[in-house]
Design an enzyme around this catalytic site. Sequence first.
Site, PDB file in Angstrom:
ATOM      1  N   PRO B 106       0.816  -1.221   0.000  1.00 57.44           N
ATOM      2  CA  PRO B 106       0.000   0.000   0.000  1.00 57.44           C
ATOM      3  C   PRO B 106       0.846   1.265   0.000  1.00 57.44           C
ATOM      4  CG  PRO B 106      -0.663  -1.481   1.772  1.00 57.44           C
ATOM      5  CD  PRO B 106       0.570  -2.061   1.160  1.00 57.44           C
ATOM      6  N   GLY B 108       1.866   4.672   1.273  1.00 57.64           N
ATOM      7  CA  GLY B 108       1.728   5.240   2.599  1.00 57.64           C
ATOM      8  C   GLY B 108       2.060   4.231   3.676  1.00 57.64           C
ATOM      9  N   CYS B 109       2.495   3.062   3.276  1.00 53.97           N
ATOM     10  CA  CYS B 109       2.917   2.022   4.211  1.00 53.97           C
ATOM     11  C   CYS B 109       4.413   2.181   4.387  1.00 53.97           C
ATOM     12  CB  CYS B 109       2.612   0.662   3.608  1.00 53.97           C
ATOM     13  SG  CYS B 109       2.063  -0.516   4.806  1.00 53.97           S
ATOM     14  N   ILE B 110       4.851   2.634   5.572  1.00 47.35           N
ATOM     15  CA  ILE B 110       6.272   2.981   5.704  1.00 47.35           C
ATOM     16  C   ILE B 110       7.035   1.870   6.425  1.00 47.35           C
ATOM     17  CG2 ILE B 110       7.887   4.732   6.538  1.00 47.35           C
ATOM     18  CD1 ILE B 110       5.232   6.552   6.605  1.00 47.35           C
TER      19      ILE B 110
END
Lengths: 134, 110, 101
Positions: B106, B108-110
């Site tokens: 995804p 924005g998945c850090i």
Amino acid sequence: MSEAAGDFDDEDGSGTIKKFMFLNRKAPYGTVYALEGLEVVLITAAFDQDVSMVFMDDGVYQLVKGQNTKAIAMKNFSPTYRALDGYDIEKLYVERDSLEMRGLSEDDLLVPVEVLSSAEMQVLMSDQDVVIAF
Amino acid sequence: MAIEINGKTYDTDEEGYLTDLSQWDEDVAKVLAAEEKVEMTDNHWEVINFLREYYNEFQIAPAVRVLTKAIGKKLGPDKGNNKYLYELFPYGPAKQACKIGGLPKPTGCI
Amino acid sequence: MLHIVNKSPFENTALASCLRVASKGGDNALLLIEDGVYAITKNSDAGKAVQAVMGGIKVYALMPDVEARGMQDRVLEGISMVDYAGFVDLVIEHNNVQSWL
């Protein structure tokens, strides 16, 4: 700007909400700026900031309806602009002069936007804490 | 890297995500789920299918917060909450379900 | 001679320079590719500049780039669309080619 005193809702300031404007001025496929900018916006959305996006100059081309990239073998990321609403990014602005010079109108765009004059754009920009351009 | 099932090869990246979304099918989903130690039920498939539809429409995998809200809208509040989704996918609904659903990690998945 | 322009006319002077030179005479054709295709949008500033030279210069645009940008329904009349094979044909037909980078 008088943002220093206000906006803090806890002691260490981690809850500070700032006004971020992402200024998009590049066409979608000729360079990688538009796609990179969009990804940064989506990531920023996770931090609960006051985000707005502005489309000026060739940036308005990012929002044109009917893009189909099959024949150039690149990802068509224009549908992603429709996901912004779900990310609580609802403030999208387009400068009227930029549209008109390019023979475009609001009806040519794939998401609802607010069309602003240059004077209104000036006011909006001055009101920001941070402006990030792509 | 690659996974082989019944003579068919599926290419994956170093984190185990499929690199070609169009290769995805239920067979590879079951293998990916087993690697994640997720036992697939109808409720799992419902989330996977929802994610794939979301991806088709918007060309991104949603951040978990966005996924939760969107599922709540479509399937009701008893499914659109963190508790329900984390019970199905304990290591993160967006991350794990995207992997099983054959979608990229995804944004924005850090 | 075949002129190729791949930059948006709104942020680069390549198209303006090309038209300034090519419109002075001779046997010239213009092929717009990549962001250059925005120049043939109806009712746009760049479109007017292109229209003004179309009597003397034959103008082509690469269809895959036009479609990618969603501009296929907004193209000036009188522009010839080519695909990648047509691009190659144009290069072969002309004895020299200039890319205005």
